[in-house]
Design a protein around this motif. Sequence first.
Motif, PDB file in Angstrom:
ATOM      1  N   SER A  61       0.829  -1.218   0.000  1.00 32.56           N
ATOM      2  CA  SER A  61       0.000   0.000   0.000  1.00 32.56           C
ATOM      3  C   SER A  61       0.859   1.262   0.000  1.00 32.56           C
ATOM      4  O   SER A  61       0.595   2.218   0.721  1.00 32.56           O
ATOM      5  N   GLY A  62       1.911   1.244  -0.809  1.00 31.18           N
ATOM      6  CA  GLY A  62       2.754   2.419  -0.969  1.00 31.18           C
ATOM      7  C   GLY A  62       3.775   2.656   0.131  1.00 31.18           C
ATOM      8  O   GLY A  62       4.472   3.659   0.116  1.00 31.18           O
ATOM      9  N   LYS A  63       3.897   1.732   1.086  1.00 26.56           N
ATOM     10  CA  LYS A  63       4.875   1.881   2.181  1.00 26.56           C
ATOM     11  C   LYS A  63       5.910   0.764   2.084  1.00 26.56           C
ATOM     12  O   LYS A  63       5.549  -0.410   1.979  1.00 26.56           O
ATOM     13  N   GLN A  64       7.157   1.152   2.136  1.00 27.95           N
ATOM     14  CA  GLN A  64       8.218   0.150   2.129  1.00 27.95           C
ATOM     15  C   GLN A  64       8.146  -0.698   3.393  1.00 27.95           C
ATOM     16  O   GLN A  64       7.928  -0.178   4.478  1.00 27.95           O
ATOM     17  N   PHE A  65       8.349  -1.999   3.214  1.00 30.77           N
ATOM     18  CA  PHE A  65       8.463  -2.860   4.389  1.00 30.77           C
ATOM     19  C   PHE A  65       9.719  -3.729   4.329  1.00 30.77           C
ATOM     20  O   PHE A  65      10.087  -4.365   5.317  1.00 30.77           O
ATOM     21  N   ALA A  66      10.391  -3.714   3.198  1.00 31.09           N
ATOM     22  CA  ALA A  66      11.669  -4.414   3.055  1.00 31.09           C
ATOM     23  C   ALA A  66      12.496  -3.649   2.026  1.00 31.09           C
ATOM     24  O   ALA A  66      11.998  -3.338   0.945  1.00 31.09           O
ATOM     25  N   ARG A  67      13.736  -3.356   2.387  1.00 29.19           N
ATOM     26  CA  ARG A  67      14.602  -2.575   1.498  1.00 29.19           C
ATOM     27  C   ARG A  67      16.009  -3.147   1.541  1.00 29.19           C
ATOM     28  O   ARG A  67      16.507  -3.502   2.611  1.00 29.19           O
ATOM     29  N   LEU A  68      16.623  -3.219   0.375  1.00 28.43           N
ATOM     30  CA  LEU A  68      17.984  -3.724   0.285  1.00 28.43           C
ATOM     31  C   LEU A  68      18.978  -2.577   0.399  1.00 28.43           C
ATOM     32  O   LEU A  68      18.816  -1.531  -0.231  1.00 28.43           O
ATOM     33  N   ARG A  69      19.989  -2.805   1.212  1.00 29.35           N
ATOM     34  CA  ARG A  69      21.132  -1.897   1.337  1.00 29.35           C
ATOM     35  C   ARG A  69      22.377  -2.773   1.269  1.00 29.35           C
ATOM     36  O   ARG A  69      22.287  -3.997   1.328  1.00 29.35           O
ATOM     37  N   TRP A  70      23.540  -2.136   1.168  1.00 30.65           N
ATOM     38  CA  TRP A  70      24.780  -2.877   1.112  1.00 30.65           C
ATOM     39  C   TRP A  70      25.791  -2.291   2.080  1.00 30.65           C
ATOM     40  O   TRP A  70      25.883  -1.074   2.237  1.00 30.65           O
ATOM     41  N   GLU A  71      26.559  -3.159   2.689  1.00 31.39           N
ATOM     42  CA  GLU A  71      27.705  -2.756   3.502  1.00 31.39           C
ATOM     43  C   GLU A  71      28.810  -2.342   2.523  1.00 31.39           C
ATOM     44  O   GLU A  71      28.775  -2.714   1.345  1.00 31.39           O
ATOM     45  N   ASP A  72      29.767  -1.594   2.994  1.00 31.79           N
ATOM     46  CA  ASP A  72      30.876  -1.169   2.127  1.00 31.79           C
ATOM     47  C   ASP A  72      31.589  -2.347   1.481  1.00 31.79           C
ATOM     48  O   ASP A  72      32.098  -2.237   0.368  1.00 31.79           O
TER      49      ASP A  72
ATOM     50  N   ARG B 278      28.318  -6.795   1.457  1.00 33.84           N
ATOM     51  CA  ARG B 278      27.321  -7.658   2.106  1.00 33.84           C
ATOM     52  C   ARG B 278      25.934  -7.041   2.000  1.00 33.84           C
ATOM     53  O   ARG B 278      25.767  -5.831   2.151  1.00 33.84           O
ATOM     54  N   GLU B 279      24.940  -7.897   1.756  1.00 34.09           N
ATOM     55  CA  GLU B 279      23.552  -7.434   1.655  1.00 34.09           C
ATOM     56  C   GLU B 279      22.974  -7.186   3.042  1.00 34.09           C
ATOM     57  O   GLU B 279      23.143  -7.992   3.959  1.00 34.09           O
ATOM     58  N   ILE B 280      22.272  -6.067   3.165  1.00 31.52           N
ATOM     59  CA  ILE B 280      21.621  -5.682   4.418  1.00 31.52           C
ATOM     60  C   ILE B 280      20.139  -5.485   4.136  1.00 31.52           C
ATOM     61  O   ILE B 280      19.763  -4.815   3.169  1.00 31.52           O
ATOM     62  N   LEU B 281      19.306  -6.055   4.967  1.00 37.17           N
ATOM     63  CA  LEU B 281      17.860  -5.859   4.892  1.00 37.17           C
ATOM     64  C   LEU B 281      17.450  -4.787   5.887  1.00 37.17           C
ATOM     65  O   LEU B 281      17.774  -4.887   7.070  1.00 37.17           O
ATOM     66  N   GLN B 282      16.741  -3.775   5.403  1.00 36.14           N
ATOM     67  CA  GLN B 282      16.104  -2.789   6.286  1.00 36.14           C
ATOM     68  C   GLN B 282      14.651  -3.211   6.397  1.00 36.14           C
ATOM     69  O   GLN B 282      13.983  -3.458   5.392  1.00 36.14           O
ATOM     70  N   PHE B 283      14.156  -3.292   7.624  1.00 37.67           N
ATOM     71  CA  PHE B 283      12.776  -3.725   7.847  1.00 37.67           C
ATOM     72  C   PHE B 283      12.232  -3.062   9.103  1.00 37.67           C
ATOM     73  O   PHE B 283      12.929  -2.330   9.790  1.00 37.67           O
TER      74      PHE B 283
ATOM     75  N   ALA C 244      19.485  -5.919   9.202  1.00 35.49           N
ATOM     76  CA  ALA C 244      20.052  -7.245   9.410  1.00 35.49           C
ATOM     77  C   ALA C 244      20.936  -7.614   8.231  1.00 35.49           C
ATOM     78  O   ALA C 244      20.603  -7.324   7.080  1.00 35.49           O
ATOM     79  N   TYR C 245      22.057  -8.238   8.538  1.00 35.68           N
ATOM     80  CA  TYR C 245      22.894  -8.812   7.486  1.00 35.68           C
ATOM     81  C   TYR C 245      22.184 -10.059   6.984  1.00 35.68           C
ATOM     82  O   TYR C 245      21.964 -11.008   7.736  1.00 35.68           O
ATOM     83  N   LEU C 246      21.814 -10.045   5.711  1.00 41.90           N
ATOM     84  CA  LEU C 246      21.036 -11.162   5.173  1.00 41.90           C
ATOM     85  C   LEU C 246      21.779 -12.488   5.274  1.00 41.90           C
ATOM     86  O   LEU C 246      21.176 -13.523   5.553  1.00 41.90           O
ATOM     87  N   GLY C 247      23.071 -12.477   5.073  1.00 42.68           N
ATOM     88  CA  GLY C 247      23.851 -13.703   5.135  1.00 42.68           C
ATOM     89  C   GLY C 247      23.898 -14.339   6.515  1.00 42.68           C
ATOM     90  O   GLY C 247      24.269 -15.500   6.646  1.00 42.68           O
ATOM     91  N   ALA C 248      23.507 -13.608   7.539  1.00 43.07           N
ATOM     92  CA  ALA C 248      23.518 -14.122   8.910  1.00 43.07           C
ATOM     93  C   ALA C 248      22.168 -14.672   9.346  1.00 43.07           C
ATOM     94  O   ALA C 248      22.010 -15.084  10.492  1.00 43.07           O
ATOM     95  N   LEU C 249      21.188 -14.661   8.436  1.00 43.49           N
ATOM     96  CA  LEU C 249      19.837 -15.106   8.776  1.00 43.49           C
ATOM     97  C   LEU C 249      19.494 -16.422   8.090  1.00 43.49           C
ATOM     98  O   LEU C 249      19.777 -16.608   6.908  1.00 43.49           O
ATOM     99  N   GLY C 250      18.839 -17.300   8.837  1.00 46.52           N
ATOM    100  CA  GLY C 250      18.283 -18.499   8.233  1.00 46.52           C
ATOM    101  C   GLY C 250      16.967 -18.159   7.537  1.00 46.52           C
ATOM    102  O   GLY C 250      16.367 -17.113   7.786  1.00 46.52           O
ATOM    103  N   VAL C 251      16.506 -19.040   6.687  1.00 49.39           N
ATOM    104  CA  VAL C 251      15.291 -18.780   5.910  1.00 49.39           C
ATOM    105  C   VAL C 251      14.065 -18.633   6.812  1.00 49.39           C
ATOM    106  O   VAL C 251      13.239 -17.750   6.593  1.00 49.39           O
ATOM    107  N   ASP C 252      13.932 -19.451   7.833  1.00 48.16           N
ATOM    108  CA  ASP C 252      12.775 -19.349   8.740  1.00 48.16           C
ATOM    109  C   ASP C 252      12.780 -18.018   9.479  1.00 48.16           C
ATOM    110  O   ASP C 252      11.744 -17.369   9.632  1.00 48.16           O
TER     111      ASP C 252
END
Length: 114
Positions: A32-43, A46-51, A80-88
Amino acid sequence: MSSWDEVGRIALGLPEVAEGQAHEGSPAYDVSGKQFARLRWEDDGREILQFWTGDDRNALIQSNPDAYFIVRAFPSAIFAYLGALGVDELREIVTDSWQVRAPKRLVKAHPEVS
């Protein structure tokens, strides 16, 4: 170990989600026009999830301090660093973020999302 592709599979399975972009062009998912997940990167790339979360942010960080962190410039979000998270774990935080950012009427209409 999770990735942005996995975020997409989870996000697009939720009601009324659309692919979007942040103001500077990074990929995001919106409800509904509001971000709830956004990709960012560490220098270092590494992929970072903003939530967003309805849970206690400090408790979440303490549960996995190698994965979660806060950026003071974004007081309502968590990262969160995506690589540090399990799928569940990823499924849980993406779903929670959708519930926090979606309109109440939409969350009510989809009680199966939890």
